[in-house]
Design a protein around this motif. Structure first.
Motif, PDB file in Angstrom:
ATOM      1  N   GLY A  23     -19.804  -8.733  -4.100  1.00  0.00           N
ATOM      2  CA  GLY A  23     -19.712 -10.174  -4.267  1.00  0.00           C
ATOM      3  C   GLY A  23     -21.013 -10.759  -4.786  1.00  0.00           C
ATOM      4  N   GLN A  24     -22.144 -10.282  -4.267  1.00  0.00           N
ATOM      5  CA  GLN A  24     -23.439 -10.761  -4.750  1.00  0.00           C
ATOM      6  C   GLN A  24     -23.659 -10.367  -6.212  1.00  0.00           C
ATOM      7  OE1 GLN A  24     -26.724  -9.953  -1.955  1.00  0.00           O
ATOM      8  NE2 GLN A  24     -25.162  -9.518  -0.405  1.00  0.00           N
ATOM      9  N   LEU A  25     -23.222  -9.138  -6.576  1.00  0.00           N
ATOM     10  CA  LEU A  25     -23.343  -8.705  -7.969  1.00  0.00           C
ATOM     11  C   LEU A  25     -22.486  -9.588  -8.869  1.00  0.00           C
ATOM     12  CD1 LEU A  25     -24.361  -6.590 -10.024  1.00  0.00           C
ATOM     13  CD2 LEU A  25     -22.345  -5.219  -9.469  1.00  0.00           C
ATOM     14  N   ALA A  26     -21.291  -9.940  -8.395  1.00  0.00           N
ATOM     15  CA  ALA A  26     -20.417 -10.811  -9.175  1.00  0.00           C
ATOM     16  C   ALA A  26     -21.039 -12.186  -9.365  1.00  0.00           C
ATOM     17  CB  ALA A  26     -19.058 -10.935  -8.479  1.00  0.00           C
ATOM     18  N   ASP A  27     -21.640 -12.709  -8.316  1.00  0.00           N
ATOM     19  CA  ASP A  27     -22.275 -14.025  -8.413  1.00  0.00           C
ATOM     20  C   ASP A  27     -23.436 -13.991  -9.402  1.00  0.00           C
ATOM     21  OD1 ASP A  27     -22.529 -16.807  -7.284  1.00  0.00           O
ATOM     22  OD2 ASP A  27     -24.536 -16.035  -6.831  1.00  0.00           O
ATOM     23  N   VAL A  35     -26.791 -13.197 -20.126  1.00  0.00           N
ATOM     24  CA  VAL A  35     -27.652 -12.016 -19.983  1.00  0.00           C
ATOM     25  C   VAL A  35     -26.800 -10.762 -19.776  1.00  0.00           C
ATOM     26  CG1 VAL A  35     -29.437 -10.931 -18.562  1.00  0.00           C
ATOM     27  CG2 VAL A  35     -29.557 -13.384 -19.066  1.00  0.00           C
ATOM     28  N   ALA A  36     -25.739 -10.884 -18.961  1.00  0.00           N
ATOM     29  CA  ALA A  36     -24.881  -9.726 -18.696  1.00  0.00           C
ATOM     30  C   ALA A  36     -24.192  -9.246 -19.971  1.00  0.00           C
ATOM     31  CB  ALA A  36     -23.840 -10.088 -17.634  1.00  0.00           C
ATOM     32  N   THR A 286     -13.053 -12.322  -5.598  1.00  0.00           N
ATOM     33  CA  THR A 286     -12.309 -11.247  -6.265  1.00  0.00           C
ATOM     34  C   THR A 286     -13.060  -9.925  -6.178  1.00  0.00           C
ATOM     35  OG1 THR A 286     -11.231 -12.771  -7.800  1.00  0.00           O
ATOM     36  CG2 THR A 286     -11.386 -10.468  -8.474  1.00  0.00           C
ATOM     37  N   LEU A 287     -14.333  -9.944  -6.516  1.00  0.00           N
ATOM     38  CA  LEU A 287     -15.128  -8.705  -6.472  1.00  0.00           C
ATOM     39  C   LEU A 287     -15.374  -8.250  -5.043  1.00  0.00           C
ATOM     40  CD1 LEU A 287     -16.378  -7.069  -8.897  1.00  0.00           C
ATOM     41  CD2 LEU A 287     -15.437  -9.306  -9.474  1.00  0.00           C
ATOM     42  N   ASP A 288     -15.420  -9.203  -4.099  1.00  0.00           N
ATOM     43  CA  ASP A 288     -15.698  -8.851  -2.712  1.00  0.00           C
ATOM     44  C   ASP A 288     -14.455  -8.293  -2.009  1.00  0.00           C
ATOM     45  OD1 ASP A 288     -17.606  -8.594  -0.732  1.00  0.00           O
ATOM     46  OD2 ASP A 288     -17.101 -10.517   0.199  1.00  0.00           O
ATOM     47  N   THR A 289     -13.279  -8.427  -2.638  1.00  0.00           N
ATOM     48  CA  THR A 289     -12.041  -7.873  -2.062  1.00  0.00           C
ATOM     49  C   THR A 289     -11.462  -6.810  -3.007  1.00  0.00           C
ATOM     50  OG1 THR A 289     -10.864  -9.788  -3.001  1.00  0.00           O
ATOM     51  CG2 THR A 289     -11.483  -9.903  -0.681  1.00  0.00           C
ATOM     52  N   ALA A 290     -10.885  -7.255  -4.113  1.00  0.00           N
ATOM     53  CA  ALA A 290     -10.291  -6.304  -5.061  1.00  0.00           C
ATOM     54  C   ALA A 290     -11.347  -5.384  -5.666  1.00  0.00           C
ATOM     55  CB  ALA A 290      -9.560  -7.063  -6.173  1.00  0.00           C
ATOM     56  N   GLY A 291     -12.572  -5.881  -5.819  1.00  0.00           N
ATOM     57  CA  GLY A 291     -13.635  -5.049  -6.382  1.00  0.00           C
ATOM     58  C   GLY A 291     -13.926  -3.822  -5.529  1.00  0.00           C
ATOM     59  N   PHE A 338     -16.913  -7.843 -16.308  1.00  0.00           N
ATOM     60  CA  PHE A 338     -15.743  -8.654 -15.977  1.00  0.00           C
ATOM     61  C   PHE A 338     -16.115  -9.983 -15.318  1.00  0.00           C
ATOM     62  CE2 PHE A 338     -12.389  -9.803 -12.921  1.00  0.00           C
ATOM     63  CZ  PHE A 338     -11.358 -10.075 -13.801  1.00  0.00           C
ATOM     64  N   PRO A 339     -16.954 -10.014 -14.262  1.00  0.00           N
ATOM     65  CA  PRO A 339     -17.311 -11.324 -13.691  1.00  0.00           C
ATOM     66  C   PRO A 339     -18.071 -12.214 -14.665  1.00  0.00           C
ATOM     67  CG  PRO A 339     -18.598  -9.553 -12.690  1.00  0.00           C
ATOM     68  CD  PRO A 339     -17.524  -8.906 -13.479  1.00  0.00           C
TER      69      PRO A 339
END
Length: 754
Positions: A23-27, A35-36, A286-291, A338-339
């Motif tokens: 989740g932190q990576l997604a944020d 940048v990503a 999303t990333l913290d669950t499905a990720g 993706f995020p």
């Protein structure tokens, strides 16, 4: 990262728990999306530079290390370099006897022109060599010797020149066909199966989401990951040996899982949006669950591919490494690119809708929890009511599908299995008709002589071979310049795919040769393509238990840690084995020819290369675990929330049924594109992979798994106390309750996601 907040009709609901690492990576990716994206562009640029500087060539050794045929090949390369290279079979059929001066002149002119093609070092004289002229006097067989050992090293332009010369020499009274591995590679040129698979995936995504934006995101993520991984694979093969088909396999898997993973996360993102979260919070959730499910699913694919190392074969290791590289890069794209793309397109996720596809609402159930309705909920409830019938019928269907594999024949397809109009098939058939079936699978005998005087003893050996049952002819021996090695050929009476030929090879090695060479000091090795295929199949078959045992145990351990359930881990292993067995049966059915084989262009009984079921097992076991993870993670999420087993299973199946079927349809379409290839091995891989995915996602995941779990009840989630204390807590389902509204509405309120 500061606490993430969300907004709904119920008012703001601050997130009190700090999101996990994903989740932190997604944020981070969402906030710094430019940048990503630029980082991925830079990664591709660096990969291109590395590929230009260090890129290697594909190479593969299919021989069995230490086998009798491998020793024969090594002796040939050192003592008879002119005969160790690949050869092109030249078969000529004439209306008049080939010894007629005019006809002979035409044949010799053809052979002289073939000898002038680059990489052709010599062409045997069929009128002087034994067996060059058939008994009918109208079929000529000779060989164009090449200076390349591996057929893939022969330039395509030179092979095409050989075919052009043969075609130009044909007249109404003279027919020419070329055979051999080099010619077969040219006829089986790739047709862009990856593009066909990608197009099919795009259509399925459009049907599922009805939105160009929602459908385009998974494809964009998969393509970005593949662009980097495919470029880096050229660097990897400069350090390891890998077959040329490994890139096609890695690309197909990369496209499939890349789209599947992004599909799962797009679906979850839309659900979080429907629950009231803003774009940033929905991305983090999303990333913290499905990720987490995506990360575990990717790990199971990698573990399965690592199982190929247990085979001890260099080409298997190379194929595994190329595929693992592709999976790792695509997985990284799913978790970072993706995020970042959601930061640009999240608000427009349901825009650019196709006019003929109706928007599907996402409903927010009591308590803010996402609970699907409609057909999938009704199916899930039906499975709960008919659980015993579901298990019996599901297992029965899988066993029915698997049954044809009991009659499968292991071996390597040859030119006799090619399409009837191909040059290699014509050369094979003409040669068999005129010279006997065994002429297509000669055994190359390489004898080590103790001294030059042993040549007399060798005559006794060849005489003993000639009188052996199953041997049609033995050619005179040729001795090396040093007089320490001799080579000659044994022609079987049966074809290279016949079990009688395999029995003959074993008889020669186990009894005839030891008896004939006793006391002479001569050591004779049975080599050639036919013997090498027999050795390779036997070598792979004895290592298969290592692969199955290693992959199954490692995958079970991963699931045990992830879901903290003994039943889930054991059930997944058993179901996956049944699923793979069913796909093996489908492959065996099409290889029988007949109506099933005719559907994909296989019109003769064809053997199954031993490495294909090995490769299929490694890939399919990992991909099957993907759907298991998608399904069980959602069930466990509901179980932890409600503590009710039946409700967890119903909600989990209803919530993921649509995603699993769409993901399976995409993966099956991608692999089915292999069927369009003219190469039989790729056709077989395509059939096996596609059928396995369809069987696994329907009979296994949507019927057997929930039915068995309903029967097991609360035992599904049992973990011994000792393991409970020592196993790490991964929380693979995430903490969805953190992102949901704290208050319960009076009734379910549909929130349109489009």
């Amino acid at each position: 990262m500061p606490s993430t907040s969300m907004t709904s009709d119920l008012g703001p609901a601050p997130v009190t728990r700090r999101p996990g690492p994903l989740g932190q990576l997604a944020d981070l990716a969402f906030r710094h999306r430019l940048v990503a994206v630029l980082a991925w562009v830079a990664a591709l640029a660096i990969a291109l530079v590395l590929a230009r500087a260090f890129g290697g060539e594909f190479s593969a050794d299919y021989s069995s290390p230490g086998s009798d045929s491998s020793q024969a090949q090594q002796l040939l390369e050192s003592e008879f370099p002119a005969q160790s290279g690949d050869a092109v079979d030249v078969v000529v059929r004439t209306a008049e006897p080939a010894t007629d001066p005019a006809v002979r002149a035409d044949v010799e002119a053809l052979l002289a022109e073939l000898a002038g093609v680059p990489h052709v070092v010599s062409v045997d004289d069929p009128f002087a060599a034994p067996g060059g002229l058939a008994a009918d006097g109208r079929t000529v067989l000779t060989h164009a010797r090449l200076d390349v050992v591996d057929p893939t090293d022969m330039p395509l332009a030179d092979t095409e020149r050989l075919l052009e010369i043969a075609a130009a020499a044909e007249t109404p009274d003279l027919e020419v066909a070329l055979g051999g591995a080099t010619i077969q590679l040219t006829e089986a040129a790739p047709i862009g199966s990856e593009g066909v698979g990608l197009l099919a995936a795009a259509v399925i995504l459009l049907v599922m989401f009805g939105s160009i934006v929602a459908a385009g995101l998974p494809i964009l993520v998969a393509l970005a990951g593949l662009a980097v991984s495919a470029t880096l694979s050229t660097v990897l093969i400069s350090f390891v040996d890998a077959p040329d088909w490994s890139t096609s396999l890695a690309t197909m898997i990369g496209i499939g899982i890349g789209i599947d993973y992004a599909l799962l996360m797009v679906t979850r993102f839309r659900e979080w949006r429907a629950a009231g979260l803003d774009d940033r919070a929905a991305t983090v959730a999303t990333l913290d669950t499905a990720g987490r499910a995506v990360l575990l699913a990717g790990s199971t694919v990698i573990v399965s591919m690592l199982g190929l190392f247990a085979m001890g074969l260099s080409f298997m290791r190379g194929a595994a490494l190329v595929t693992i590289l592709g999976v790792l890069v695509v997985l990284l794209a799913s978790l970072t690119l993706f995020p970042a793309l959601l930061g640009y397109f999240g608000k427009s996720i349901d825009r650019l809708r196709l006019p003929f596809l109706r928007a599907r609402p996402v409903e927010v159930a009591t308590g803010g929890h996402l609970e699907p309705t409609g057909a999938w909920l009704r199916w899930s409830q039906a499975v709960e009511r008919r659980r015993v019938l579901g298990v019996v019928s599901g297992v029965g269907l899988l066993l029915l599908f698997a049954s044809p594999f009991l009659a499968v024949q292991l071996g390597f397809p040859d030119a006799g299995n090619n399409s009837e109009g191909s040059s290699t098939r014509q050369a094979y058939d003409w040669q068999a008709q005129a010279l006997g079936a065994g002429s297509n699978g000669p055994l190359l005998m390489v004898a080590e002589l103790p001294d030059a005087d042993a040549a007399a003893d060798l005559a006794g050996v060849t005489e003993a071979l000639g009188s052996t049952a199953g041997v049609a002819a033995v050619t005179p021996a040729t001795t090396s310049a040093a007089g320490t090695t001799a080579v000659f050929t044994v022609i079987p009476t049966t074809g290279p795919q016949s079990s009688a030929t395999e029995d003959l090879v074993r008889t020669l090695r186990d009894s005839v040769l030891p008896t004939a060479t006793a006391g002479t000091g001569i050591d004779v090795h049975v080599g050639g393509a036919t013997a090498a295929a027999i050795d390779s199949s036997a070598n792979i078959a004895k290592r298969i238990p290592l692969l199955i045992g290693g992959v199954v145990l490692l995958s079970m351990f991963l699931l045990l840690v992830a879901f903290r359930s003994v039943a889930v881990a054991v059930k997944a292993a058993v179901m996956n084995l049944l699923s793979v067995a069913a796909s093996y049966g489908v492959v065996a059915l099409v290889l029988q020819g007949g109506w099933a084989g005719g559907l994909i262009g296989i019109d003769t009984p064809t053997p199954l290369p031993a490495f294909v079921p090995v490769l299929m097992f490694a890939v399919l076991f990992g991909l099957s675990m993907d759907y298991e993870v998608f399904l069980i993670s959602r069930m466990r999420e509901a179980w932890l929330r409600t503590g009710e087993n039946h409700r967890a299973i119903v909600e989990g199946l209803a919530g993921t049924g649509r995603v699993i079927t769409a993901a399976a349809a995409i993966m099956a379409a991608v692999f089915a594109a292999f069927i369009l290839s003219p190469d039989i091995v790729l056709k077989v891989i395509g059939v096996g992979m596609a059928s396995a995915i369809i069987i696994d996602a329907t009979i296994v995941r949507l019927l057997l798994v929930p039915a068995v779990m309903h029967i097991l009840g609360r035992a599904n989630w049992w973990l011994p106390a000792g393991l409970e204390r020592v196993l790490p807590q991964l929380h693979i389902e995430g903490h969805p309750e953190v992102y949901l509204p704290p208050r319960q509405p009076a009734e379910r309120q549909p929130v349109a996601a489009g």
